[in-house]
Design a protein around this motif. Structure first.
Motif, PDB file in Angstrom:
ATOM      1  N   SER A 124       0.841  -1.196   0.000  1.00  8.57           N
ATOM      2  CA  SER A 124       0.000   0.000   0.000  1.00  8.57           C
ATOM      3  C   SER A 124       0.880   1.251   0.000  1.00  8.57           C
ATOM      4  CB  SER A 124      -0.928   0.005   1.226  1.00  8.57           C
ATOM      5  OG  SER A 124      -0.183   0.172   2.418  1.00  8.57           O
ATOM      6  N   LYS A 125       2.182   1.063   0.282  1.00 11.91           N
ATOM      7  CA  LYS A 125       3.122   2.183   0.352  1.00 11.91           C
ATOM      8  C   LYS A 125       4.203   2.147  -0.726  1.00 11.91           C
ATOM      9  CE  LYS A 125       2.590   1.878   5.301  1.00 11.91           C
ATOM     10  NZ  LYS A 125       3.062   1.023   6.354  1.00 11.91           N
ATOM     11  N   LYS A 126       4.425   0.969  -1.302  1.00 10.30           N
ATOM     12  CA  LYS A 126       5.552   0.803  -2.214  1.00 10.30           C
ATOM     13  C   LYS A 126       5.170  -0.166  -3.326  1.00 10.30           C
ATOM     14  CE  LYS A 126       9.408   0.645  -0.086  1.00 10.30           C
ATOM     15  NZ  LYS A 126      10.585   0.312   0.697  1.00 10.30           N
ATOM     16  N   THR A 127       5.572   0.138  -4.561  1.00 10.88           N
ATOM     17  CA  THR A 127       5.294  -0.770  -5.680  1.00 10.88           C
ATOM     18  C   THR A 127       6.218  -1.981  -5.615  1.00 10.88           C
ATOM     19  OG1 THR A 127       6.912   0.189  -7.208  1.00 10.88           O
ATOM     20  CG2 THR A 127       4.700   1.217  -7.149  1.00 10.88           C
ATOM     21  N   PHE A 128       5.862  -3.006  -6.368  1.00 11.52           N
ATOM     22  CA  PHE A 128       6.706  -4.192  -6.438  1.00 11.52           C
ATOM     23  C   PHE A 128       8.087  -3.834  -6.967  1.00 11.52           C
ATOM     24  CE2 PHE A 128       8.096  -7.788  -9.258  1.00 11.52           C
ATOM     25  CZ  PHE A 128       8.709  -8.504  -8.252  1.00 11.52           C
ATOM     26  N   LEU A 129       8.141  -3.040  -8.018  1.00  7.19           N
ATOM     27  CA  LEU A 129       9.435  -2.680  -8.596  1.00  7.19           C
ATOM     28  C   LEU A 129      10.291  -1.921  -7.582  1.00  7.19           C
ATOM     29  CD1 LEU A 129      11.232  -2.869 -11.041  1.00  7.19           C
ATOM     30  CD2 LEU A 129      10.160  -0.798 -11.941  1.00  7.19           C
ATOM     31  N   GLU A 130       9.704  -1.006  -6.835  1.00  8.05           N
ATOM     32  CA  GLU A 130      10.448  -0.278  -5.794  1.00  8.05           C
ATOM     33  C   GLU A 130      10.944  -1.252  -4.726  1.00  8.05           C
ATOM     34  OE1 GLU A 130       8.169   4.052  -5.888  1.00  8.05           O
ATOM     35  OE2 GLU A 130       7.309   2.403  -4.718  1.00  8.05           O
ATOM     36  N   GLU A 131      10.078  -2.157  -4.315  1.00 10.20           N
ATOM     37  CA  GLU A 131      10.448  -3.154  -3.302  1.00 10.20           C
ATOM     38  C   GLU A 131      11.606  -4.018  -3.793  1.00 10.20           C
ATOM     39  OE1 GLU A 131       8.154  -6.790  -1.092  1.00 10.20           O
ATOM     40  OE2 GLU A 131       7.955  -6.624  -3.268  1.00 10.20           O
TER      41      GLU A 131
END
Length: 153
Positions: A124-131
């Motif tokens: 809810s705070k971070k996209t998969f790519l960012e993660e």
């Protein structure tokens, strides 16, 4: 392997091909049970598994009786085949080529289990790519941006 003692904890992250949001809530638990069975039937111990519609995390105690790449090939191949046989998706289901694999010490096991099990809140705070890029950076893994899980061009 008599007299072989290991303590290896691995988190693997794999994406649906083209990061399509194909894993639906009504069958995600069945998928998690199926993949858990594959991992455990291969002699490893599942510690946590969770997914979002476009990717999956699995965290397990790894036994050095097979290579990690062989295990992941089995997990991805058999789960794709199972999803397609069950006709869970309107298109042919495939996992993206490759995966991320990260090792953890025993002192990190509880935190990693919590992290895997709280994927919905986390995303809810971070996209998969960012993660994923953050994980690669934290583990100081060199990567080529061209080959990160991305949408088709």
């Amino acid at each position: 392997m008599a007299n072989t003692y290991t303590q290896i904890h691995i988190q693997c992250v794999m994406a649906v091909k083209y990061r399509q949001s194909l894993i639906q809530p009504d069958w995600k638990e069945e998928l998690q049970k199926y993949i858990t069975g594959i991992v455990q039937n291969s002699g490893h111990k599942m510690l946590a598994i969770n997914n979002m519609p476009d990717h999956l995390h699995l965290f397990f105690g790894f036994r050095p009786t097979q290579s990690l790449s062989d295990l992941m090939q089995i997990v991805k191949g058999e789960s794709s085949e199972w999803i397609n046989l069950k006709s869970f998706t309107p298109v042919t289901f495939r996992w993206q080529e490759g995966y991320g694999a990260f090792s953890y010490s025993r002192s990190h096991v509880k935190a990693v289990i919590k992290y895997v099990m709280n994927q919905e809140e986390h995303h809810s705070k971070k996209t998969f790519l960012e993660e994923y890029q953050q994980m690669l950076d934290q583990f100081e893994i060199d990567y080529d941006e061209r080959y990160i899980f991305k949408l088709p061009e």
